[in-house]
Write a protein that holds these residues in place. Structure first.
Motif, PDB file in Angstrom:
ATOM      1  N   ASP A   1       0.856  -1.182   0.000  1.00 38.84           N
ATOM      2  CA  ASP A   1       0.000   0.000   0.000  1.00 38.84           C
ATOM      3  C   ASP A   1       0.895   1.234   0.000  1.00 38.84           C
ATOM      4  N   ALA A   2       0.744   2.082  -1.020  1.00 42.30           N
ATOM      5  CA  ALA A   2       1.616   3.246  -1.177  1.00 42.30           C
ATOM      6  C   ALA A   2       1.427   4.284  -0.087  1.00 42.30           C
ATOM      7  N   GLU A   3       0.253   4.296   0.562  1.00 39.24           N
ATOM      8  CA  GLU A   3      -0.022   5.291   1.589  1.00 39.24           C
ATOM      9  C   GLU A   3       0.227   4.769   2.999  1.00 39.24           C
ATOM     10  N   ASN A   4      -0.258   3.571   3.295  1.00 38.75           N
ATOM     11  CA  ASN A   4      -0.220   3.059   4.665  1.00 38.75           C
ATOM     12  C   ASN A   4       0.529   1.743   4.832  1.00 38.75           C
ATOM     13  N   GLY A   5       1.156   1.254   3.781  1.00 37.50           N
ATOM     14  CA  GLY A   5       1.835  -0.034   3.854  1.00 37.50           C
ATOM     15  C   GLY A   5       2.946  -0.055   4.890  1.00 37.50           C
ATOM     16  N   TYR A   6       3.146  -1.205   5.516  1.00 34.46           N
ATOM     17  CA  TYR A   6       4.200  -1.339   6.518  1.00 34.46           C
ATOM     18  C   TYR A   6       5.562  -1.039   5.905  1.00 34.46           C
ATOM     19  N   TYR A   7       5.784  -1.539   4.681  1.00 32.81           N
ATOM     20  CA  TYR A   7       7.059  -1.292   3.987  1.00 32.81           C
ATOM     21  C   TYR A   7       6.815  -0.492   2.722  1.00 32.81           C
ATOM     22  N   ARG A   8       7.515   0.651   2.619  1.00 32.78           N
ATOM     23  CA  ARG A   8       7.397   1.506   1.438  1.00 32.78           C
ATOM     24  C   ARG A   8       8.770   1.928   0.950  1.00 32.78           C
ATOM     25  N   GLY A   9       9.760   1.074   1.212  1.00 35.24           N
ATOM     26  CA  GLY A   9      11.112   1.336   0.752  1.00 35.24           C
ATOM     27  C   GLY A   9      11.274   0.947  -0.714  1.00 35.24           C
ATOM     28  N   THR A  10      12.498   1.120  -1.236  1.00 38.35           N
ATOM     29  CA  THR A  10      12.733   0.838  -2.655  1.00 38.35           C
ATOM     30  C   THR A  10      13.791  -0.241  -2.859  1.00 38.35           C
ATOM     31  N   ARG A  11      13.958  -1.086  -1.842  1.00 39.08           N
ATOM     32  CA  ARG A  11      14.897  -2.201  -1.973  1.00 39.08           C
ATOM     33  C   ARG A  11      14.161  -3.518  -2.236  1.00 39.08           C
ATOM     34  N   PHE A  12      13.211  -3.855  -1.359  1.00 39.50           N
ATOM     35  CA  PHE A  12      12.557  -5.158  -1.423  1.00 39.50           C
ATOM     36  C   PHE A  12      11.194  -5.099  -2.096  1.00 39.50           C
TER      37      PHE A  12
ATOM     38  N   ASN B   1      11.047   2.775  10.264  1.00 39.19           N
ATOM     39  CA  ASN B   1      10.557   3.807   9.369  1.00 39.19           C
ATOM     40  C   ASN B   1      10.115   3.091   8.100  1.00 39.19           C
ATOM     41  N   PRO B   2       8.917   3.347   7.592  1.00 37.26           N
ATOM     42  CA  PRO B   2       8.404   2.559   6.458  1.00 37.26           C
ATOM     43  C   PRO B   2       9.234   2.649   5.188  1.00 37.26           C
ATOM     44  N   THR B   3      10.088   3.683   5.066  1.00 32.95           N
ATOM     45  CA  THR B   3      10.893   3.804   3.850  1.00 32.95           C
ATOM     46  C   THR B   3      12.348   3.411   4.056  1.00 32.95           C
ATOM     47  N   THR B   4      12.725   3.005   5.271  1.00 32.36           N
ATOM     48  CA  THR B   4      14.087   2.518   5.492  1.00 32.36           C
ATOM     49  C   THR B   4      14.285   1.226   4.698  1.00 32.36           C
ATOM     50  N   HIS B   5      15.424   1.061   4.057  1.00 30.51           N
ATOM     51  CA  HIS B   5      15.613  -0.007   3.079  1.00 30.51           C
ATOM     52  C   HIS B   5      15.411  -1.406   3.653  1.00 30.51           C
ATOM     53  N   ASP B   6      15.734  -1.624   4.944  1.00 30.88           N
ATOM     54  CA  ASP B   6      15.605  -2.968   5.508  1.00 30.88           C
ATOM     55  C   ASP B   6      14.674  -3.018   6.723  1.00 30.88           C
ATOM     56  N   ALA B   7      13.774  -2.047   6.853  1.00 27.94           N
ATOM     57  CA  ALA B   7      12.774  -2.075   7.925  1.00 27.94           C
ATOM     58  C   ALA B   7      11.637  -2.996   7.483  1.00 27.94           C
ATOM     59  N   ILE B   8      11.948  -4.287   7.421  1.00 26.42           N
ATOM     60  CA  ILE B   8      11.042  -5.260   6.829  1.00 26.42           C
ATOM     61  C   ILE B   8      11.248  -6.598   7.513  1.00 26.42           C
ATOM     62  N   ILE B   9      10.257  -7.453   7.432  1.00 25.89           N
ATOM     63  CA  ILE B   9      10.263  -8.733   8.131  1.00 25.89           C
ATOM     64  C   ILE B   9      10.131  -9.851   7.107  1.00 25.89           C
ATOM     65  N   GLY B  10      10.855 -10.944   7.320  1.00 30.97           N
ATOM     66  CA  GLY B  10      10.984 -11.943   6.272  1.00 30.97           C
ATOM     67  C   GLY B  10       9.984 -13.073   6.332  1.00 30.97           C
ATOM     68  N   PRO B  11       9.987 -13.934   5.285  1.00 32.34           N
ATOM     69  CA  PRO B  11      10.870 -13.865   4.126  1.00 32.34           C
ATOM     70  C   PRO B  11      10.438 -12.790   3.128  1.00 32.34           C
ATOM     71  N   VAL B  12      11.414 -12.059   2.612  1.00 27.90           N
ATOM     72  CA  VAL B  12      11.151 -11.015   1.620  1.00 27.90           C
ATOM     73  C   VAL B  12      12.183 -11.130   0.506  1.00 27.90           C
ATOM     74  N   GLU B  13      11.825 -10.609  -0.668  1.00 19.83           N
ATOM     75  CA  GLU B  13      12.684 -10.799  -1.841  1.00 19.83           C
ATOM     76  C   GLU B  13      13.094  -9.475  -2.474  1.00 19.83           C
ATOM     77  N   GLU B  14      14.273  -9.511  -3.083  1.00 25.01           N
ATOM     78  CA  GLU B  14      14.765  -8.335  -3.818  1.00 25.01           C
ATOM     79  C   GLU B  14      15.205  -8.750  -5.206  1.00 25.01           C
ATOM     80  N   PHE B  15      14.836  -7.929  -6.192  1.00 25.61           N
ATOM     81  CA  PHE B  15      15.268  -8.105  -7.572  1.00 25.61           C
ATOM     82  C   PHE B  15      16.352  -7.082  -7.900  1.00 25.61           C
ATOM     83  N   GLY B  16      17.275  -7.468  -8.762  1.00 25.42           N
ATOM     84  CA  GLY B  16      18.264  -6.510  -9.230  1.00 25.42           C
ATOM     85  C   GLY B  16      17.616  -5.452 -10.102  1.00 25.42           C
TER      86      GLY B  16
END
Length: 332
Positions: free
Chosen positions: A53-64, A89-104
Motif C-alpha cells: 500500500d503506497a499510503e499506509n503499507g508497513y514497507y514503502r522502501g525501494t529495496r525489497f 521507518n516505512p521507507t528505510t531499506h531494511d525495515a522489513i520482516i521476512g521472508p522477503v525478496e529483492e530483484f536486481g
C-alpha cells in the motif's frame, strides 16, 4: 467574586496547563496507523502478511519487493519470523520482516540522471545522479504501477502490473499454506510485457527470528554444499566457523557484530536446500526451491539469521518465467 491580578494569572496558567494536558492526551489516544494486513491459516500454521500500500503499507522502501511480507508465522507454539530491528521507518531499506525478496535493478546503467529505472515489485524509480546503484538508498518512485490482492483462508495472491515501454511486466506472487502440512509455498510468475529482455537476479533475504532467540550457538545452518567457501567473509573464527556443510556460531553476537559471506558456494550453482535450526527450542525450517542457487550469500546480526539464496532470471519479451520456494516448518 473579584479575583486579584495574582489570582487571575494563576487561574490562566492552570487553565493553560490543563489545555495542554488534554491536548496531549487526545493525541496519545488517537489510533495508530492501520497497516493493511491479512491472516491466513491451514489449521496447522498461522501467518500474518503485510499487504502493499503506497499510503499506509508497513514497507514503502525501494529495496525489497512489496508483496508477501511475512510479519509473523506460528507452528506448534513456535515462531519463525518477527521484528529484528530497533528503529522503524516505512521507507528505510531494511525495515522489513521476512521472508522477503529483492530483484536486481533493470535499466539503471542506461538511465541518465532524472530518468527512470525499474525494480520488480516496486515500480519505476528515478535515478537522481550519476552514482552507481545502491540498494540501501531510497529512490523516488516515479511509476508505482498497480497492485491487486486476492485473499483466501489459506493464501494470498499478489499481482503487480507495471506499464513501461522497456521493462513492462505482470508479476504474480502467491503465498499459500499447504493443506495438511506445516508448509508455506511461495510461487512466482513474471511475464515480460515490455520490449527489452528482463535479465536480473532475485534472492530471498529470509530474516529468520526463531522463537525470538538471539543469534548464537543455539542456531545451526546447513547448506547443500560439502565444503563452504569463506572467501571474502567476515567473522570467521571470531563469531562463526564453517564446518563441512554447516555454519556454526561460536558465541552470541554482540549488538553491532555481524557475520557475512558473499558467496558460500564460490560461484558454483547448487541445489536449493537450506536448513535453519534452533537447538534450544527445537524449532527448525527447511527451505527448498525449484531453481538452482547461483549465488549463496549469508548475513546475520545479533537478532536475525539470514541465508540469502540467489537465482538468475531471464525473460524475453512476451514470455514468462516461474519459480517456487517452499518452507517446511518442524520441531524436534
Amino acid at each position: 467574586m473579584i479575583l486579584t491580578s495574582k489570582e487571575r494569572l494563576f487561574t490562566h496558567s492552570l487553565l493553560g496547563s490543563l489545555f495542554i494536558l488534554l491536548a496531549s492526551l487526545t493525541i496519545s489516544m488517537k489510533p495508530a496507523l492501520e497497516v493493511p494486513e491479512a491472516d491466513i491459516t491451514n489449521g496447522l500454521v498461522r501467518a500474518k502478511l503485510y499487504l502493499p500500500d503506497a499510503e499506509n503499507g508497513y514497507y514503502r522502501g525501494t529495496r525489497f519487493d512489496w508483496s508477501g511480507v511475512v510479519a509473523t508465522l506460528d507452528y506448534k507454539g513456535h515462531t519463525y519470523h518477527g521484528k529484528w530491528f530497533d528503529n522503524y521507518n516505512p521507507t528505510t531499506h531494511d525495515a522489513i520482516i521476512g521472508p522477503v525478496e529483492e530483484f536486481g535493478p533493470l535499466g539503471y546503467t542506461d538511465a541518465k540522471a532524472g530518468e527512470t529505472f525499474v525494480k520488480i515489485g516496486i515500480g519505476g524509480l528515478t535515478r537522481p545522479d550519476e552514482k552507481p546503484y545502491n540498494s540501501f538508498k531510497t529512490y523516488a518512485i516515479a511509476n508505482p504501477g498497480s497492485w491487486s490482492v486476492k485473499k483466501k483462508e489459506d493464501q494470498v495472491q499478489f499481482t503487480h502490473t507495471l506499464t513501461d515501454s522497456n521493462y513492462g511486466y505482470t508479476y504474480q506472487k502467491t503465498l499459500k499454506l499447504t493443506k495438511g502440512k506445516p508448509e508455506l509455498v511461495i510461487t512466482h510468475t513474471l511475464k515480460n510485457t515490455g520490449t527489452r529482455a528482463i535479465e536480473t537476479t532475485a534472492y530471498d533475504h529470509n530474516f529468520f527470528v526463531i522463537d525470538q532467540q538471539p543469534t548464537g550457538p543455539t542456531y545451526s545452518v546447513t547448506f547443500p554444499i560439502a565444503s563452504l567457501s569463506a572467501e571474502g567473509g567476515k567473522g570467521v573464527g571470531e563469531v562463526v566457523n564453517l564446518q563441512g556443510n554447516q555454519l556454526v556460531y561460536l558465541r552470541d553476537l554482540g549488538k553491532r557484530e555481524q557475520a557475512y559471506f558473499p558467496d558460500l558456494a564460490a560461484g558454483k550453482p547448487v541445489r536449493y536446500a537450506i536448513n535453519v535450526d534452533n537447538t534450544k527450542t527445537g524449532a527448525g525450517v527447511k527451505v527448498t526451491g525449484d531453481r538452482d542457487i547461483t549465488r549463496l550469500v549469508f548475513w546475520s546480526s545479533s537478532t536475525t539469521v539470514c541465508p540469502e539464496p540467489y537465482i538468475d532470471i531471464k525473460v524475453e519479451p512476451g514470455k514468462s518465467f516461474s519459480w517456487q520456494i517452499a518452507y517446511q516448518y518442524y520441531t524436534k
